[in-house]
Design a protein around this motif. Structure first.
Motif, mmCIF file in Angstrom:
data_model
loop_
_atom_site.group_PDB
_atom_site.id
_atom_site.type_symbol
_atom_site.label_atom_id
_atom_site.label_comp_id
_atom_site.label_asym_id
_atom_site.label_seq_id
_atom_site.Cartn_x
_atom_site.Cartn_y
_atom_site.Cartn_z
ATOM 1 N N THR A 106 9.162 4.991 -0.210
ATOM 2 C CA THR A 106 8.895 5.123 0.723
ATOM 3 C C THR A 106 7.138 4.741 1.096
ATOM 4 O O THR A 106 6.698 5.459 0.101
ATOM 5 C CB THR A 106 9.530 6.529 1.236
ATOM 6 N N PHE A 107 6.767 4.005 2.388
ATOM 7 C CA PHE A 107 5.489 4.270 2.270
ATOM 8 C C PHE A 107 5.065 4.915 3.539
ATOM 9 O O PHE A 107 6.031 5.258 4.025
ATOM 10 C CB PHE A 107 5.343 2.685 2.702
ATOM 11 N N HIS A 108 3.833 5.532 2.813
ATOM 12 C CA HIS A 108 3.537 6.882 4.011
ATOM 13 C C HIS A 108 1.800 5.821 4.222
ATOM 14 O O HIS A 108 1.198 6.155 3.189
ATOM 15 C CB HIS A 108 2.929 7.753 3.291
ATOM 16 N N ASP A 109 2.822 5.734 5.476
ATOM 17 C CA ASP A 109 0.800 5.255 6.329
ATOM 18 C C ASP A 109 0.205 6.597 6.022
ATOM 19 O O ASP A 109 0.514 7.080 7.237
ATOM 20 C CB ASP A 109 1.138 4.320 7.195
ATOM 21 N N PRO A 110 -1.568 5.915 5.572
ATOM 22 C CA PRO A 110 -2.884 6.378 6.404
ATOM 23 C C PRO A 110 -3.320 6.995 7.039
ATOM 24 O O PRO A 110 -3.714 8.179 7.156
ATOM 25 C CB PRO A 110 -2.932 5.848 4.745
ATOM 26 N N VAL A 111 -3.396 5.371 7.993
ATOM 27 C CA VAL A 111 -3.807 6.203 8.976
ATOM 28 C C VAL A 111 -2.938 6.256 10.781
ATOM 29 O O VAL A 111 -3.222 7.393 11.145
ATOM 30 C CB VAL A 111 -3.711 4.458 9.632
ATOM 31 N N ALA A 125 3.040 8.166 9.737
ATOM 32 C CA ALA A 125 4.702 7.348 9.824
ATOM 33 C C ALA A 125 5.098 7.293 8.031
ATOM 34 O O ALA A 125 4.021 6.575 7.514
ATOM 35 C CB ALA A 125 4.348 6.397 10.573
ATOM 36 N N THR A 126 6.755 7.035 8.026
ATOM 37 C CA THR A 126 6.724 6.488 6.875
ATOM 38 C C THR A 126 7.814 5.267 7.292
ATOM 39 O O THR A 126 8.593 5.045 7.617
ATOM 40 C CB THR A 126 7.882 7.821 6.167
ATOM 41 N N ILE A 127 7.789 4.848 6.352
ATOM 42 C CA ILE A 127 9.156 3.661 6.190
ATOM 43 C C ILE A 127 9.253 3.427 4.589
ATOM 44 O O ILE A 127 8.921 3.068 3.651
ATOM 45 C CB ILE A 127 8.578 2.239 7.004
ATOM 46 N N ASP A 128 10.557 3.304 4.390
ATOM 47 C CA ASP A 128 11.460 3.219 3.281
ATOM 48 C C ASP A 128 11.750 1.863 3.076
ATOM 49 O O ASP A 128 11.935 1.010 3.676
ATOM 50 C CB ASP A 128 12.980 3.805 3.761
ATOM 51 N N ILE A 129 11.077 1.702 2.455
ATOM 52 C CA ILE A 129 10.832 -0.138 1.349
ATOM 53 C C ILE A 129 12.139 -0.416 -0.519
ATOM 54 O O ILE A 129 11.805 -1.679 -0.328
ATOM 55 C CB ILE A 129 9.450 -0.191 0.982
ATOM 56 N N GLY A 130 12.377 1.051 -0.148
ATOM 57 C CA GLY A 130 13.566 0.388 -1.056
ATOM 58 C C GLY A 130 14.349 0.517 -1.134
ATOM 59 O O GLY A 130 15.482 -0.242 -0.470
ATOM 60 N N VAL A 131 15.062 2.176 -1.248
ATOM 61 C CA VAL A 131 16.755 1.652 -0.671
ATOM 62 C C VAL A 131 16.809 2.299 0.905
ATOM 63 O O VAL A 131 16.030 2.857 1.411
ATOM 64 C CB VAL A 131 17.256 3.301 -0.757
ATOM 65 N N ILE A 132 17.631 1.563 1.638
ATOM 66 C CA ILE A 132 16.983 2.031 2.481
ATOM 67 C C ILE A 132 18.572 2.584 3.267
ATOM 68 O O ILE A 132 18.076 3.149 3.944
ATOM 69 C CB ILE A 132 17.463 0.250 4.056
ATOM 70 N N TRP A 189 11.116 -8.552 -4.576
ATOM 71 C CA TRP A 189 10.100 -8.064 -4.410
ATOM 72 C C TRP A 189 10.456 -7.378 -2.837
ATOM 73 O O TRP A 189 10.900 -8.118 -2.076
ATOM 74 C CB TRP A 189 8.654 -9.176 -4.359
ATOM 75 N N THR A 190 9.119 -6.154 -2.324
ATOM 76 C CA THR A 190 9.558 -5.410 -0.881
ATOM 77 C C THR A 190 7.889 -4.923 -0.762
ATOM 78 O O THR A 190 7.198 -4.907 -2.105
ATOM 79 C CB THR A 190 10.283 -4.431 -0.909
ATOM 80 N N GLY A 191 7.343 -5.645 -0.144
ATOM 81 C CA GLY A 191 6.302 -4.553 0.245
ATOM 82 C C GLY A 191 5.946 -4.464 1.755
ATOM 83 O O GLY A 191 6.323 -5.153 2.957
ATOM 84 N N VAL A 192 4.618 -3.708 2.094
ATOM 85 C CA VAL A 192 4.048 -3.443 4.208
ATOM 86 C C VAL A 192 3.095 -4.813 4.079
ATOM 87 O O VAL A 192 2.019 -4.860 3.221
ATOM 88 C CB VAL A 192 4.430 -1.902 4.039
ATOM 89 N N ALA A 193 2.484 -5.174 5.388
ATOM 90 C CA ALA A 193 1.581 -5.860 5.798
ATOM 91 C C ALA A 193 1.373 -5.411 6.549
ATOM 92 O O ALA A 193 2.274 -5.081 7.599
ATOM 93 C CB ALA A 193 1.347 -7.438 5.979
#
Length: 324
Positions: free
Chosen positions: A78-83, A86-93, A319-323
């Motif tokens: 899970t990506f935790h947006d430092p700004v 918010a959270t977004i799951d980037i592995g198991v959805i 591959w997975t990621g957040v931009a």
């Protein structure tokens, strides 16, 4: 038939003979390392290992979980947006809507909510990685052949349970999935199949058996019912964070296996190294809960048959990621 290393250790152990293989069970100074006793030692703290450890704990068993990374959860990232926070799951959805799933999340008081895979205001663009350009003529098709596919799956119900296959294995299960698609006119579902069977590599070249297991009756039933689940807070990692708290010191993170001895009559010994230093886990049972690749069994006392089996597995991934 030749004798294996594990057989030799068992024979030597029963005769009370000390061997050089005992050296991994001593510290560099020659003194025994610390020893803890558990009913079960679980190696691997991903989805399977964590669930097993919690279930065993709840049934009164003493467990130790050995995990080489710094967290439990495996592919649940899970990506935790430092700004924004918010959270977004980037592995198991998503999770299947099944009693075992609902009970597991309820165990940790993590609320679930239905997730529509087709909704939302976002859009999807398919890009050719070789050129960086959108795929020409890329038009979403209606998966009209899903019903036909479901009927084909019902011909092989044992695929839903594991790899207890008939002998001989039906020849159709061994052909490339691309041939299976053409044979049964399933072209309209290929994109949907790929979305759920990520990590299989070149989908159309994979043996059909692997695709049918990955995109099987259970998954398709959830597709038809629109009943996939996710966490209400859109943070699937929360489950594993709470499991880590429950397991406490029994979750040995950043810890690797140094040696495994399964030749003893009183259970197994697992020597590990991590932030806690060197430790020997003496357990009645050993549960291996990681991908069965030969490269992952460093320190294990594998015999010839085991190594021959695990050498046949090949890993795939994506591959997975957040931009921003």
């Amino acid at each position: 038939m030749g004798i294996t290393r594990k057989d030799a250790l068992r024979l030597l152990g029963s005769a009370g003979v000390a061997t050089a293989t005992g050296l991994p069970w001593q510290s560099d100074s020659g003194r025994p390392v610390g020893v803890v006793r558990r009913d079960v030692c679980v190696i691997g703290g991903g989805a399977a290992g964590t669930y097993a450890a919690i279930r065993l704990r709840d049934q009164g068993q003493r467990v130790a979980v050995v995990e080489p990374t710094g967290r439990l959860g495996g592919h649940t990232e899970t990506f935790h947006d430092p700004v924004t926070g918010a959270t977004i799951d980037i592995g198991v959805i998503v999770w299947h809507d099944e009693p075992i799933v609902r009970d597991y999340f309820a165990r940790f008081d993590v609320p679930l909510t239905p997730l529509s895979l087709g909704g939302g205001a976002g859009s999807t663009t398919h890009v050719d990685f070789r050129t960086g350009l959108p795929v020409p003529g890329d038009v979403e098709t209606v998966p009209a052949a899903l019903g036909s596919y479901f009927g084909l799956l019902q011909q092989y119900p044992y695929l839903e349970q594991g790899f207890d296959l008939p002998d001989p294995v039906p020849a159709e299960l061994l052909i490339p999935f691309g041939e299976f698609v053409i044979r049964h006119d399933l072209q309209s579902i290929v994109r949907l199949t790929f979305n759920f069977a990520q990590g299989l590599g070149d989908l159309l070249r994979q043996p059909t058996i692997y695709v049918l297991k990955n995109f099987g009756i259970g998954v398709l039933s959830n597709v038809f019912a629109g009943s996939f689940l996710t966490t209400s807070r859109h943070n699937n990692s929360e489950l594993y964070e709470r499991a880590t708290t429950v397991l406490g010191a029994d979750a040995l993170l950043n810890t690797r296996v140094v040696a495994v001895d399964r030749s003893r009559s009183d259970g197994v010994r697992v020597r590990v190294h991590g932030p806690q230093g060197d430790l020997i886990i003496q357990a009645d049972k050993l549960l291996v809960a990681f991908q069965p690749l030969a490269a992952n069994f460093g320190g294990f006392d594998l015999d010839r048959a085991e190594r021959s089996l695990f050498d046949q597995f090949r890993p795939h991934g994506y591959w997975t990621g957040v931009a921003r």
